[in-house]
Design a protein around this motif. Structure first.
Motif, short mmCIF file in Angstrom:
data_model
loop_
_atom_site.label_atom_id
_atom_site.label_comp_id
_atom_site.label_asym_id
_atom_site.label_seq_id
_atom_site.Cartn_x
_atom_site.Cartn_y
_atom_site.Cartn_z
N LEU A 30 0.82 -1.21 0.00
CA LEU A 30 0.00 0.00 0.00
C LEU A 30 0.85 1.25 0.00
O LEU A 30 0.52 2.23 -0.65
CB LEU A 30 -0.90 0.02 1.24
CG LEU A 30 -2.20 -0.75 1.12
CD1 LEU A 30 -2.91 -0.71 2.44
CD2 LEU A 30 -3.07 -0.13 0.04
N ALA A 65 -9.90 -4.04 -4.01
CA ALA A 65 -10.76 -3.29 -3.10
C ALA A 65 -9.97 -2.14 -2.47
O ALA A 65 -10.46 -1.01 -2.38
CB ALA A 65 -11.31 -4.21 -2.03
N MET A 66 -8.76 -2.45 -2.04
CA MET A 66 -7.95 -1.40 -1.40
C MET A 66 -7.62 -0.30 -2.40
O MET A 66 -7.66 0.88 -2.06
CB MET A 66 -6.66 -2.00 -0.85
CG MET A 66 -6.90 -2.81 0.42
SD MET A 66 -5.36 -3.35 1.13
CE MET A 66 -5.96 -4.17 2.59
N ARG A 109 -9.41 0.56 -4.87
CA ARG A 109 -10.62 1.36 -5.11
C ARG A 109 -10.88 2.33 -3.97
O ARG A 109 -11.35 3.45 -4.20
CB ARG A 109 -11.83 0.44 -5.31
CG ARG A 109 -12.13 0.29 -6.79
CD ARG A 109 -13.44 -0.38 -6.98
NE ARG A 109 -13.25 -1.81 -7.12
CZ ARG A 109 -14.22 -2.64 -7.49
NH1 ARG A 109 -15.42 -2.18 -7.70
NH2 ARG A 109 -13.98 -3.91 -7.63
N VAL A 110 -10.59 1.90 -2.77
CA VAL A 110 -10.73 2.82 -1.63
C VAL A 110 -9.83 4.04 -1.83
O VAL A 110 -10.25 5.18 -1.67
CB VAL A 110 -10.37 2.11 -0.30
CG1 VAL A 110 -10.17 3.13 0.80
CG2 VAL A 110 -11.45 1.12 0.08
N LEU A 111 -8.60 3.75 -2.25
CA LEU A 111 -7.66 4.86 -2.41
C LEU A 111 -8.06 5.77 -3.56
O LEU A 111 -7.78 6.97 -3.53
CB LEU A 111 -6.24 4.32 -2.61
CG LEU A 111 -5.69 3.58 -1.40
CD1 LEU A 111 -4.24 3.18 -1.62
CD2 LEU A 111 -5.80 4.43 -0.13
N LYS A 149 -10.95 6.71 -4.10
CA LYS A 149 -11.94 7.63 -3.55
C LYS A 149 -11.29 8.91 -3.03
O LYS A 149 -11.94 9.95 -2.90
CB LYS A 149 -12.73 6.98 -2.40
CG LYS A 149 -13.60 5.84 -2.82
CD LYS A 149 -14.66 6.27 -3.79
CE LYS A 149 -14.93 5.16 -4.78
NZ LYS A 149 -14.95 5.61 -6.17
N THR A 150 -10.03 8.81 -2.67
CA THR A 150 -9.37 10.02 -2.16
C THR A 150 -9.26 11.07 -3.25
O THR A 150 -9.08 12.25 -2.97
CB THR A 150 -7.96 9.71 -1.63
OG1 THR A 150 -7.18 9.20 -2.69
CG2 THR A 150 -8.01 8.72 -0.49
#
Lengths: 265, 197
Positions: free
Chosen positions: A15, A43-44, A46-48, A50-51
């Motif tokens: 990450l 998934a991770m 995609r979360v990032l 969002k930033t």
């Protein structure tokens, strides 16, 4: 993910984007083979992603500021504060004063007392007695000052009695229910009232205040006992105090004295 | 902004120390140079915490005013940026708390129907911003240190060593906090992101 050979450190390094070349390769290989880990990594990611929306918002905000003008504005403020030390210093000191007040309830109480006293003085000057007519020089006779003093004593005593009544009623109520919970609170209040009484004593020495003095002294004894109670008050103790108050009809007497004081002596 | 960043990294520790010394002597130009170099970084830090332009600008001013008073306290060995950003972070968090308290007072003094339900009400109410605010809410929900690391890493775009300086934690701790933050966000946001698992 848990059953795989990838551990927390691997993920954390993955990450943060600083996986060493060798481990990065190993991880990429593993992700190819393992659908679970691949889904996790997706998934991770995609979360990032969002930033990005928040980053866009921040960029917008950054773009809206006049960065050319800001340094001068801040410098002006900083130098304005330091260039006039004779003005800046008292300001800083007065702030210090404020915090000192906040730290010392006693000092705050004293200030409040002064304010109340000043207010009482104002009313005393306003209400009774002959006023010097317009055009005459300001003149305060001994009699006038005496009256003002008496008025102040009257008001302070009234205030004191009223507060005492509240505390006593408080104790009464808790005794009635057999509960002992509010006693810590009442004993704190009792201590507060005791310190007030000290200031009041001098004023009560006047002969017009004799009646009030008698009752104030009786209440003081009660409060002295109340204030020494720490923690829970045994029910028997409470009943005793209640008995004392009832026996002397203290609440009734307080009311009478208050009425008298209110009417003026 | 990139251009400024470049000038920011150009100012080495020696130059910074010299500027700070001049600031202590009351040199206005030196003070303005430092502000020019770091104002945007401080703003981004404040904005990522406060999420409001005016509040963030106030925090920027406050940060540099404090720097002006405390320039002498900077220890030359440490990272200046880390020191400054830490100051900015603390000032912003204080301001956030103050505003939150005010907001709460305001909200409790209002009838229930008038209180906005969404935390992030500033974004437009399009469908896209629904997800955005869900994301913002989730970031809010993170434990304090996880949130700080996440914000610094992604909004401020700081390196882990810079984060570790600003937060006074080790680089390893910063990375592991970051990992935990991402893991939590991933857990909370899975339904919103339409991910199958």
């Amino acid at each position: 993910m848990n059953k795989c050979k990838l551990n927390r450190d691997d993920w954390a390094a993955f990450l943060s984007g600083d996986l060493e070349e060798e481990r990065r390769k190993a991880m990429a290989e593993h992700l190819e083979k393992c659908p679970d880990c691949r889904a996790e990594a997706d998934a991770m990611r995609r979360v990032l992603e969002k930033t990005e929306a928040v980053k866009a918002e921040i960029r917008e905000a950054v773009a809206s500021v006049n960065w050319e003008a800001l340094p001068a504005t801040i410098a002006d403020r900083a130098f304005a504060a330091s260039r006039k030390p004779e003005r800046a210093l008292p300001a800083a000191r007065s702030l210090g004063w404020l915090s000192a007040l906040r730290m010392k309830p006693a000092l705050a109480g004293l200030t409040a007392g002064l304010v109340v006293g000043a207010a009482a003085m104002y009313f005393a000057l306003k209400a009774p007695g002959p006023r010097p007519g317009p055009g005459t020089e300001y003149f305060a006779s001994g009699e006038f000052l005496d009256k003002a003093e008496l008025e102040m004593a009257r008001r302070n005593t009234l205030d004191y009695l009223e507060k005492s009544q509240y505390v006593l009623l408080d104790v009464f109520e808790s005794a009635g229910e057999g509960a002992t919970a509010p006693t810590a609170f009442s004993s704190a209040q009792a201590r507060d009232l005791l310190s007030r009484k000290k200031y009041l004593n001098a004023q009560l020495e006047r002969f017009q205040m004799a009646k009030a003095k008698a009752i104030c002294d009786q209440i003081e004894m009660l409060f002295l006992e109340l204030s020494q109670i720490s923690g829970e008050l045994p029910a028997a103790e409470l009943r005793k105090i209640r008995g004392f108050v009832e026996e002397r009809q203290l609440l009734l007497k307080i009311n009478l004295v208050r009425k008298e004081l209110e009417r003026g002596i | 902004m990139d251009e400024r960043k470049a000038t920011g990294t150009m100012a080495g520790p020696v130059e910074i120390a010299a500027l700070l010394e001049r600031i202590q002597d009351g040199d206005r130009e030196a003070f303005m140079t430092i502000i020019r170099l770091y104002q945007q970084k401080v703003f981004v830090m404040a904005y990522s915490i406060l999420r409001n332009r005016e509040d963030a600008l106030d925090a920027v001013q406050e940060t540099f005013l404090r720097l002006y008073q405390k320039a002498g306290l900077y220890k030359t060995g440490n990272s200046f940026q880390g020191w400054l950003l830490q100051m900015a972070k603390n000032i912003s968090i204080d301001s956030y708390r103050k505003h939150q308290m005010k907001r709460r007072e305001w909200e409790t003094s209002k009838p229930l129907e008038e209180i906005p339900v969404a935390v992030e009400d500033r974004a437009s109410d399009s469908a896209a911003s629904d997800l955005r605010s869900a994301f913002a809410r989730s970031v809010e929900k993170l434990a304090k240190r996880q949130k700080m690391v996440f914000v610094m890493r992604h909004y401020n775009e700081l390196q882990f060593n810079e984060i570790s300086e600003a937060m006074r934690i080790s680089v390893g701790t910063a990375k592991s906090l970051h990992f935990k933050a991402v893991q939590n966000l991933r857990k909370w946001l899975t339904p919103d992101l339409g991910m199958q698992r």
